[in-house]
Design a protein around this motif. Structure first.
Motif, PDB file in Angstrom:
ATOM      1  N   LEU A   1      -8.377  -7.654  16.849  1.00  0.00           N
ATOM      2  CA  LEU A   1      -9.467  -7.948  15.716  1.00  0.00           C
ATOM      3  C   LEU A   1     -10.557  -6.843  16.021  1.00  0.00           C
ATOM      4  N   ALA A   2     -10.837  -6.380  17.021  1.00  0.00           N
ATOM      5  CA  ALA A   2     -11.664  -5.409  17.288  1.00  0.00           C
ATOM      6  C   ALA A   2     -11.326  -4.052  16.568  1.00  0.00           C
ATOM      7  N   GLU A   3      -9.993  -3.952  17.166  1.00  0.00           N
ATOM      8  CA  GLU A   3      -9.227  -2.789  16.524  1.00  0.00           C
ATOM      9  C   GLU A   3      -9.148  -2.577  14.906  1.00  0.00           C
ATOM     10  N   ARG A   4      -8.922  -3.826  14.220  1.00  0.00           N
ATOM     11  CA  ARG A   4      -8.805  -3.993  12.873  1.00  0.00           C
ATOM     12  C   ARG A   4     -10.301  -3.323  12.277  1.00  0.00           C
ATOM     13  N   TYR A   5     -11.310  -4.012  12.918  1.00  0.00           N
ATOM     14  CA  TYR A   5     -12.817  -3.705  12.283  1.00  0.00           C
ATOM     15  C   TYR A   5     -12.787  -2.201  12.140  1.00  0.00           C
ATOM     16  N   THR A   6     -12.515  -1.526  13.630  1.00  0.00           N
ATOM     17  CA  THR A   6     -12.785  -0.221  13.939  1.00  0.00           C
ATOM     18  C   THR A   6     -11.877   0.502  12.789  1.00  0.00           C
ATOM     19  N   ALA A   7     -10.462   0.124  12.605  1.00  0.00           N
ATOM     20  CA  ALA A   7      -9.844   0.875  11.703  1.00  0.00           C
ATOM     21  C   ALA A   7     -10.458   0.912  10.168  1.00  0.00           C
ATOM     22  N   GLN A   8     -11.357  -0.034  10.059  1.00  0.00           N
ATOM     23  CA  GLN A   8     -11.923  -0.045   8.730  1.00  0.00           C
ATOM     24  C   GLN A   8     -13.082   0.699   8.729  1.00  0.00           C
ATOM     25  N   GLY A   9     -13.460   1.473   9.617  1.00  0.00           N
ATOM     26  CA  GLY A   9     -14.498   2.246   9.747  1.00  0.00           C
ATOM     27  C   GLY A   9     -15.963   1.607  10.470  1.00  0.00           C
ATOM     28  N   ILE A  10     -15.723   0.495  10.957  1.00  0.00           N
ATOM     29  CA  ILE A  10     -16.692  -0.315  11.894  1.00  0.00           C
ATOM     30  C   ILE A  10     -16.414  -0.341  13.224  1.00  0.00           C
ATOM     31  N   PRO A  11     -17.022   0.593  13.873  1.00  0.00           N
ATOM     32  CA  PRO A  11     -16.656   0.665  15.182  1.00  0.00           C
ATOM     33  C   PRO A  11     -16.999  -0.614  16.156  1.00  0.00           C
ATOM     34  N   THR A  12     -16.163  -1.353  16.798  1.00  0.00           N
ATOM     35  CA  THR A  12     -15.988  -2.523  16.971  1.00  0.00           C
ATOM     36  C   THR A  12     -15.437  -2.976  18.502  1.00  0.00           C
ATOM     37  N   MET A  13     -16.048  -3.425  19.606  1.00  0.00           N
ATOM     38  CA  MET A  13     -15.311  -3.486  20.998  1.00  0.00           C
ATOM     39  C   MET A  13     -15.090  -4.941  20.871  1.00  0.00           C
ATOM     40  N   PRO A  14     -14.205  -5.209  21.857  1.00  0.00           N
ATOM     41  CA  PRO A  14     -13.862  -6.733  22.063  1.00  0.00           C
ATOM     42  C   PRO A  14     -14.925  -7.646  22.615  1.00  0.00           C
TER      43      PRO A  14
ATOM     44  N   ARG B   1      -3.756  -5.051  -6.780  1.00  0.00           N
ATOM     45  CA  ARG B   1      -3.409  -4.305  -5.670  1.00  0.00           C
ATOM     46  C   ARG B   1      -4.346  -2.855  -5.509  1.00  0.00           C
ATOM     47  N   ASP B   2      -4.701  -2.442  -6.790  1.00  0.00           N
ATOM     48  CA  ASP B   2      -5.424  -1.311  -6.915  1.00  0.00           C
ATOM     49  C   ASP B   2      -6.991  -1.424  -6.872  1.00  0.00           C
ATOM     50  N   LEU B   3      -7.359  -2.572  -6.874  1.00  0.00           N
ATOM     51  CA  LEU B   3      -8.945  -2.756  -6.522  1.00  0.00           C
ATOM     52  C   LEU B   3      -9.462  -2.062  -5.188  1.00  0.00           C
ATOM     53  N   GLU B   4     -10.457  -1.297  -5.362  1.00  0.00           N
ATOM     54  CA  GLU B   4     -11.195  -0.684  -4.571  1.00  0.00           C
ATOM     55  C   GLU B   4     -12.148  -1.681  -3.925  1.00  0.00           C
ATOM     56  N   MET B   5     -11.846  -2.187  -2.776  1.00  0.00           N
ATOM     57  CA  MET B   5     -12.770  -3.144  -2.144  1.00  0.00           C
ATOM     58  C   MET B   5     -14.128  -2.405  -1.864  1.00  0.00           C
ATOM     59  N   PRO B   6     -15.229  -3.011  -1.882  1.00  0.00           N
ATOM     60  CA  PRO B   6     -16.403  -2.508  -1.199  1.00  0.00           C
ATOM     61  C   PRO B   6     -16.416  -2.536   0.498  1.00  0.00           C
TER      62      PRO B   6
END
Length: 500
Positions: A169-182, A305-310
């Protein structure tokens, strides 16, 4: 000894009843009941919906008469009618308290799923949840069973969650540009378990919690039962998200300890907050010292599918000092997969984990392994895409049926989520809910999503039925609306068996 376990004041009961009266049908063809009958019906509806609890002491006749500006005789006659119907019990010296007639189920205060035995005759529009996205549920459980043996040799209690799932879960947040540790992740038993833990940690009995108005009914009830004082903040018109001026005023004047919001495909309205609104709300909460709890359970359910989410709300507070994020597998995957999570600052996570020892100790291991399997194999994306397709198709079917059968009902069509917030043509949502059950359709009324009787003129409809069932649901809702307009439910036909 008194038989009541709580009490409702005259002013509070008057507010709840007044909201019903404002949506009582009128005009040619409608029948206005006598004043005492209207009052008795109003109280009965409040009990049936759970908005006035069973075994709640009602105000004295004189007090309620003053609050409602009616005669004491009217109130006395209403109480007598309720006693005769089994919805009120009284004893000299102890007062009068609410009840339900023998054989009636106790009213639910949330939005519980329909019992399985009723599925053959009742269309359930009460629960915004879809069936499991097969074959991904079966594959996930099989994958989890393959990973289970090493864990079976341990005690099985992981109060913060399985390390592998926390890391994923931490890796998924980080991949979205939100650095997260376990260390910033805690796995919970669903989103409800997460929010319950947060409320107990941050908002003790009597603390203020700011909530959107309307908001998710089950969360509002959870907070009420925790003893919180709810401060409603009206949503902006239509699907435009939050009214930031109102939020700033409430955060400044009421100084709530917590605020609870749904930024993505809001439940029930379907609104999607834009990036600027998210940034401004985080800044306002930080300035007020309010902890902002963001419910992201609907985030992945966009139709286009093409919606750019905030960006996620926590992107504007990466350290987690102001924003606590709650996620879940229940809406995006399956409600039976009771896996949720919290993302927050490490010290908040440590406090939540420490407090958990006195609650449920931990989340079931097998379900955590199943979610971890989905996230690590790409199965999650496949299952969520199926979910989006189902919700999109169901939305189109339900909206078309409503426009055909109930053209005077008003709503804005969201671009994601699972819910449609509907203004019911000037009718009482509470009365539609009651009559709907008699004609074979279960629908939650608007006041369940508000505070103190707000939204009486609304109902919430989920995107959970399609095709012929959506058509039949609209037909039954139209029948319920017709009966409410005529002033009662007499002559309601028994529900037909559902179309397969």
């Amino acid at each position: 000894m008194a038989q009541w376990t709580s009490a409702v004041g005259a002013a509070q009961l008057a507010r709840l009843l007044t909201s019903q009266q404002e949506t009582r049908p009128g005009g040619p063809g409608s029948r206005r009941p006598p004043a005492y009958r209207a009052l008795a019906d109003g109280i009965r509806l409040l009990v049936l919906e759970g908005r006035v609890p069973v075994a709640a002491r009602l105000p004295a006749e004189r007090e309620l008469a003053v609050s409602l500006k009616v005669s004491r005789t009217t109130v006395a006659a209403a109480y007598e009618a309720l006693r005769g119907e089994g919805f009120l019990e009284s004893r000299r010296g102890a007062g009068s308290w609410t009840a339900v007639p023998a054989g009636n189920p106790l009213p639910a205060r949330g939005l519980e799923p329909l019992p399985p035995e009723a599925l053959g005759s009742m269309i359930d529009l009460g629960t915004a949840a879809l069936p499991a996205p097969e074959p991904w549920l079966t594959r996930a459980v099989q994958g989890a069973l393959g990973e289970l043996p090493p864990y079976a040799h341990t005690h099985g209690d992981y109060p913060a969650g399985l390390p592998a799932l926390r890391e994923m879960l931490a890796e998924r947040y980080t991949a979205q540009g939100i650095p997260t540790m376990p260390e910033q992740i805690m796995v919970t038993t669903g989103a409800m378990g997460a929010i319950d833990a947060i409320c107990h940690l941050f908002a003790g009995r009597g603390e203020r919690i700011a909530v959107e108005s309307p908001s998710y009914a089950n969360i509002l009830q959870l907070m009420r039962e925790a003893g919180a004082r709810l401060v409603p903040v009206a949503m902006a018109e239509g699907l435009t998200g939050w009214d930031l001026d109102r939020w700033r005023q409430v955060l400044r004047d009421a100084a709530p300890r917590l605020a609870y919001v749904v930024a993505d495909f809001h439940n029930p309205t379907g609104a999607l907050a834009d990036e600027d609104q998210r940034r401004q709300l985080v800044e306002a909460a930080r300035s007020a010292g309010t902890v902002l709890v963001v419910d992201e359970t609907m985030t992945e359910l966009h139709f286009d599918r093409d919606l750019e989410m905030p960006r996620r709300v926590c992107a504007f507070d990466p350290a987690g000092s102001t924003v606590i994020t709650v996620g879940s597998a229940s809406k995006a995957f399956w409600a039976g997969m009771r896996i949720g999570w919290v993302r927050a600052a490490p010290d908040v996570i440590r406090s939540l984990v420490a407090a958990r020892a006195y609650a449920d100790l931990g989340t079931p291991v097998l379900e955590q392994l199943a979610v971890n399997w989905l996230l690590s194999t790409g199965g999650w994306e496949e299952a969520v895409e199926l979910r989006r397709s189902q919700a999109r198709e169901n939305s189109a079917a339900l909206i078309a049926a409503l426009r055909r059968e109930l053209p005077d009902w008003e709503f804005d069509v969201p671009v994601g989520g699972l819910t449609l917030w509907v203004r019911a043509g000037g009718l009482s949502g509470s009365r539609l809910a009651e009559v709907g059950e008699r004609v074979g359709v279960r629908v939650p009324s608007g006041p369940r999503f508000g505070v103190d009787g707000a939204f009486e003129g609304y109902v919430r409809l989920p995107f959970t039925v399609a095709g012929a069932v959506a058509d039949e649901a609209a037909v039954r809702l139209a029948a319920a609306a017709r009966l409410v307009r005529e002033g009662g439910a007499s002559g309601a036909e028994p529900p037909r068996t559902l179309i397969a």
